[in-house]
Design an enzyme around this catalytic site. Structure first.
Site, PDB file in Angstrom:
ATOM      1  N   LYS A   1       0.921  -1.053  -0.238  1.00 36.52           N
ATOM      2  CA  LYS A   1       0.147   0.177   0.078  1.00 36.52           C
ATOM      3  C   LYS A   1       0.931   1.114   0.052  1.00 36.52           C
ATOM      4  CE  LYS A   1      -4.277  -1.103   0.162  1.00 36.52           C
ATOM      5  NZ  LYS A   1      -5.554  -0.731  -0.472  1.00 36.52           N
TER       6      LYS A   1
ATOM      7  N   TYR B   1       8.122  -3.091   2.710  1.00 34.06           N
ATOM      8  CA  TYR B   1       8.895  -3.950   1.898  1.00 34.06           C
ATOM      9  C   TYR B   1      10.179  -3.760   1.952  1.00 34.06           C
ATOM     10  CZ  TYR B   1       9.979  -8.106  -1.116  1.00 34.06           C
ATOM     11  OH  TYR B   1      10.482  -8.884  -1.685  1.00 34.06           O
TER      12      TYR B   1
END
Length: 444
Positions: A293, A351
């Protein structure tokens, strides 16, 4: 999983469009198969540095044929240039003099390796010239084409006898999707010249821990390490228990079902390895998750779960295994980072942070480890898996083409790179982050 675009451009119509429209034209990459030679062809040697006499003997020990000249009408499978003798920038012309006449005489999927001295271990004009080698090899990697790869290997003078494992990997089809890399040998810690009794099974008698081992890249890592002789201990979450158990049974390995983020996971893993195997020789931190996101829309649980799995758990497990003495002397610790941790990705702040943290773990430990233990990381780019198959078509196509090879890699490409770093002959390869990305064009 087939590459439909690559299949199309291999047709006569596809080749016509490639020629007239300048479309990417990926070459089918050669990958190593069990029983095949490391190099199927001749390696031509150049340069007159300190490794000039070492290289022929090293390659001969690997079963690789080499020569200083290429006969009339013959083609080379690989080129290796010893640039350690380049003392100033005027001598960089030796690169042009060696490579230019040979570049049109290379076979398909050729390998090019330039060997230099780490610039940080040189002074004055030599340091300038040795640093220049990085620009040369990275540019040549984008020119060589036809499935070729180009690497720069900086070898510390004390590590001249520890290059066989790295050459075996970089000159062979095992490095099919690794290009434009800078590998340092002997830059951090001791530089043992580990002898390899059997190059076909360099991990014979070793125990390898692989997290996230039940599927995808983790499964391929387990298979390749088993092929190389290791007893594999696979770890995965309870939801993947059935697949994990089936795979480990096939590989005559062992398994441990647990969530690596639970508080006592490091202690449970250490206890299992000590009790059932007497320790561990190879630790591969492969388990990872994505919760993408943009940061403006990022919920706290999306952030925390990715950090917990991808970097906090590997750090805690590594430190527990080291502090408890579970990692055997000469052990190998390998983290799976990502190009996202180097270049960043839209919608992946969590990430990318976690994968950059894996690189940070390498940096934090590379100078602290004793007993011949090493730590390195691999950073995959676009690897074709079930997960990437779910990516929207246009995004997937762009991701696969924006590299020097104009195609995605395969899980085996990551696994082969890890197997090289895990090998008993790689004791001088420490503190490296090796990209497995086909040499991405942007950001890294």
């Amino acid at each position: 999983m087939s590459d439909r675009y690559q299949g199309f451009v291999s047709t006569s119509i596809g080749q016509l469009l490639v020629k007239n429209l300048g479309l990417p034209n990926p070459t089918a990459l050669e990958r190593w198969t069990d029983g095949a030679p490391l190099v199927d062809g001749l390696v031509v040697l150049g340069g007159s540095g300190r490794l000039a006499d070492v290289l022929p003997t090293t390659l001969d020990g690997l079963g690789i044929a080499s020569a200083r000249e290429l006969g009339e009408g013959a083609r080379a499978k690989a080129l290796v240039f010893d640039a350690t003798g380049i003392e100033d920038t005027t001598a960089l012309v030796e690169l042009q003099e060696f490579f230019t006449p040979l570049m049109r005489r290379l076979e398909t999927c050729p390998r090019v390796v330039v060997i230099g001295t780490p610039p940080e271990q040189a002074t004055g004009s030599q340091r300038v010239a040795q640093r220049a080698l990085e620009g040369f090899t990275r540019s040549l990697g984008k020119e060589v084409g036809r499935g070729g790869t180009v690497q720069l290997v900086y070898v510390a003078p004390a590590a001249d006898g520890a290059i066989a494992s790295t050459l075996a990997f970089l000159l062979s089809p095992k490095s099919a999707y690794v290009s434009g890399e800078v590998v340092r040998i002997g830059a951090h810690g001791p530089t043992p010249t580990d002898e390899v009794a059997d190059w076909s099974r360099p991990l014979a008698g070793k125990v390898a821990l692989v997290t996230g081992a039940s599927r995808g890249i983790g499964e391929e890592i387990a298979r390749v390490l088993h092929r190389d002789g290791a007893t594999v201990v696979g770890v995965d979450v309870p939801q993947a228990a059935s697949e994990l158990q089936t795979l480990m049974a096939e590989l005559d390995g062992d398994h441990l079902v647990l969530d690596i983020t639970v508080k006592d996971a490091p202690q449970r893993i250490a206890h299992h390895l000590r009790t059932h195997h007497g320790g561990v020789d190879v630790v591969v931190h492969n388990a990872g998750v994505t919760r993408d996101k943009k940061l403006a829309n990022m919920a706290a649980d999306r952030w925390s779960s990715v950090i917990a799995v991808n970097v906090t758990a590997p750090e805690l497990i590594t430190r527990e295994l080291l502090d408890a003495g579970v990692v055997n002397p000469g052990g190998r610790i390998i983290g799976v980072a990502s190009i996202a941790g180097i270049a960043g990705n839209v919608g992946q702040t969590n990430y990318a942070a976690s994968k950059a943290g894996v690189i940070g773990l390498v940096d934090s430990l590379r100078d602290e480890l004793g007993d011949g233990i090493t730590i390195n990381a691999v950073a995959p780019g676009f690897i074709v898996t079930q997960m990437t198959a779910a990516v929207p078509f246009a995004t997937r196509e762009v991701g696969q083409r924006l590299n020097a090879m104009s195609q995605g890699g395969l899980p085996v490409d990551v696994a082969e790179t890890i197997a090289w770093l895990a090998g008993t002959g790689s004791g001088a390869v420490n503190g490296n982050v090796v990209r497995v990305c086909g040499q991405m064009m942007l950001g890294a």
